[in-house]
Design an enzyme around this catalytic site. Structure first.
Site, PDB file in Angstrom:
ATOM      1  CG  HIS A  26      -1.376   1.108   1.083  1.00  0.00           C
ATOM      2  ND1 HIS A  26      -3.314   0.598   1.400  1.00  0.00           N
ATOM      3  CD2 HIS A  26      -2.101   2.484   0.648  1.00  0.00           C
ATOM      4  CE1 HIS A  26      -4.121   1.717   1.372  1.00  0.00           C
ATOM      5  NE2 HIS A  26      -3.049   2.840   1.120  1.00  0.00           N
ATOM      6  CG  HIS A  28      -1.545   6.592  -2.615  1.00  0.00           C
ATOM      7  ND1 HIS A  28      -2.988   6.008  -2.971  1.00  0.00           N
ATOM      8  CD2 HIS A  28      -2.208   5.579  -0.224  1.00  0.00           C
ATOM      9  CE1 HIS A  28      -3.814   6.118  -2.824  1.00  0.00           C
ATOM     10  NE2 HIS A  28      -3.199   5.371  -0.921  1.00  0.00           N
ATOM     11  CG  ASP A  30      -0.863  10.845  -5.835  1.00  0.00           C
ATOM     12  OD1 ASP A  30      -0.835  10.102  -4.843  1.00  0.00           O
ATOM     13  OD2 ASP A  30      -2.082  10.984  -6.216  1.00  0.00           O
ATOM     14  N   GLY A 188     -10.115   7.708  -1.507  1.00  0.00           N
ATOM     15  CA  GLY A 188     -10.705   9.057  -1.891  1.00  0.00           C
ATOM     16  C   GLY A 188     -11.880   9.013  -0.583  1.00  0.00           C
ATOM     17  CG  HIS A 215      -8.283   3.223  -0.203  1.00  0.00           C
ATOM     18  ND1 HIS A 215      -7.423   2.289  -1.130  1.00  0.00           N
ATOM     19  CD2 HIS A 215      -7.405   4.168   0.448  1.00  0.00           C
ATOM     20  CE1 HIS A 215      -6.673   3.237  -1.320  1.00  0.00           C
ATOM     21  NE2 HIS A 215      -5.867   3.971  -0.568  1.00  0.00           N
ATOM     22  CD  GLU A 218      -7.316   6.106   6.108  1.00  0.00           C
ATOM     23  OE1 GLU A 218      -6.559   7.045   6.179  1.00  0.00           O
ATOM     24  OE2 GLU A 218      -8.085   5.705   4.883  1.00  0.00           O
ATOM     25  CG  ASP A 306      -1.010   5.398   2.794  1.00  0.00           C
ATOM     26  OD1 ASP A 306      -1.815   5.507   2.276  1.00  0.00           O
ATOM     27  OD2 ASP A 306      -2.269   6.106   4.000  1.00  0.00           O
TER      28      ASP A 306
END
Length: 369
Positions: A26, A28, A30, A188, A215, A218, A306
């Site tokens: 996991h 990202h 960006d 998102g 996701h 969380e 993350d």
């Protein structure tokens, strides 16, 4: 000796943790761009919106914004990283550098997720985005191998919960699954955007025998996890930290509710990200993070980063913090690493080859079997 240099977060990493093989599910794309790269690409494309000058100051701004407790400010950080990922060259460079940073950190297998729909502002097509990122991954793998570091990179294509492109992104993931794309993800805001809004995409993926993670659990609670598993059929849970709400720890021994018991019984992997979870309020500290209780109860726990830029973290730092603040041993880290490799969106024989060829020998060299 590797010529690659691991990113320095300012946190002391022991020689043993630094040398330990790591598996990352996991992360990202960006959320892990180098600050200096952001500055250089912004200058090349004429992007004038950066909130700070100089790599050190910009990196500090990202960390402070992520730690601010303001969701608005946290989300603003991605505006700037995505802004410099709108061209083939920009995407390719960011992807290549991600591989090199992870390899230097001791990662032997990683899945990197990104939302192709967020990289179309300068006229790229979805296919061009995927191909540019994959090209960067292959370049990074080759460069890492030349430096003595073995790493396998796999892409996950993410759809945004609040948008309406999930079926299109799912079809894209299937189209490129033999070209470096391992699966599909949806991300998102959880509240107000349940995964069931995208059932068409998940049903399509299931018909195509494709892997996907969601996701869930969380920012939102148990209903998010239940829908992701029982309605949508998720292979893995992105974060899943709120499964702890279905565990009663008030007695001598923890008692699992029906959903928690199902997650454990079905060996559904939990992609847990301790530092990020603290920043978003899903956990109070590393010491108190549910990951340790879930480990002790033998859920299929995995350790992840993350967003490395926003959290000023690496896999080494995440693992070292668990050792320092939550009492984890090298044996615990080995167990979580094998959990992650077992749960990877990769064919069984290839997963086994990495476990037997890299993970187990790497830990055996540290005296952990």
């Amino acid at each position: 000796m590797s010529a690659l240099v691991a990113p320095d977060t300012g946190y002391r990493i022991s020689d043993e943790v630094a040398a330990a093989p790591k598996v990352l599910l996991h992360d990202h794309l960006d959320g892990g761009v180098r600050a200096q790269t952001i500055i250089e690409i912004a200058d090349q494309i004429g992007y004038a919106g950066l909130p700070a000058t100089g790599a050190a100051n910009l990196g500090r701004w990202f960390r402070e914004s992520a730690d601010s407790g303001s969701l608005v400010r946290y989300l603003e950080t991605f505006v700037h990283t995505v802004a410099v990922m709108q061209t083939v060259d920009g995407l390719r460079r960011v992807a290549r550098e991600q591989v090199l940073d992870l390899a230097a950190d001791g990662v032997v297998y990683a899945e990197s997720r990104f939302a192709p729909e967020q990289h179309l502002h300068s006229g790229l097509r979805l296919e061009e985005v995927v191909e540019a990122v994959n090209a960067g991954f292959r370049e990074g793998e080759a460069e890492a191998a030349a430096a003595g570091c073995s790493i396998r990179m796999v892409a996950l294509l993410t759809a945004m919960r609040h948008a309406a492109k999930s079926r299109e992104i799912a079809e894209l993931a299937v189209r490129y699954r033999d070209q470096g794309v391992g699966g599909f993800d949806i991300a998102g805001a959880e509240a107000g955007y349940p995964p069931t809004r995208h059932l068409d995409a998940f049903e399509y993926l299931q018909r195509e025998n494709a892997h996907f993670t969601i996701h869930a659990g969380e920012a939102f609670g148990l209903p998010s996890i239940w829908e992701a598993i029982q309605w949508c059929g998720a292979d893995r849970l992105g974060h899943g930290v709120r499964i702890i709400d279905d565990i009663d720890a008030s007695g001598e021994a923890p008692r699992l509710g029906r959903l928690a018991a199902y997650v454990r019984d079905a060996r559904i992997p939990l992609e847990m990200c301790p530092t990020s979870n603290i920043q978003t309020g899903a956990a109070d500290s590393v010491a108190a993070h549910p990951i340790t209780m879930l480990k002790d109860l033998r859920f299929r726990v995995t350790v992840n980063t993350d967003n490395r830029l926003m959290s000023n973290t690496t896999m080494g730092r995440e693992m070292q913090q668990l050792v320092d603040q939550a009492g984890w041993s090298l044996g615990d880290l080995r167990w979580a690493t094998i959990n992650a490799m077992k749960s990877a969106f990769l064919p069984f024989d290839e997963r086994l080859a990495i476990i037997d060829g890299l993970v187990k020998p790497g830990y055996a060299a540290l005296g952990v079997v």
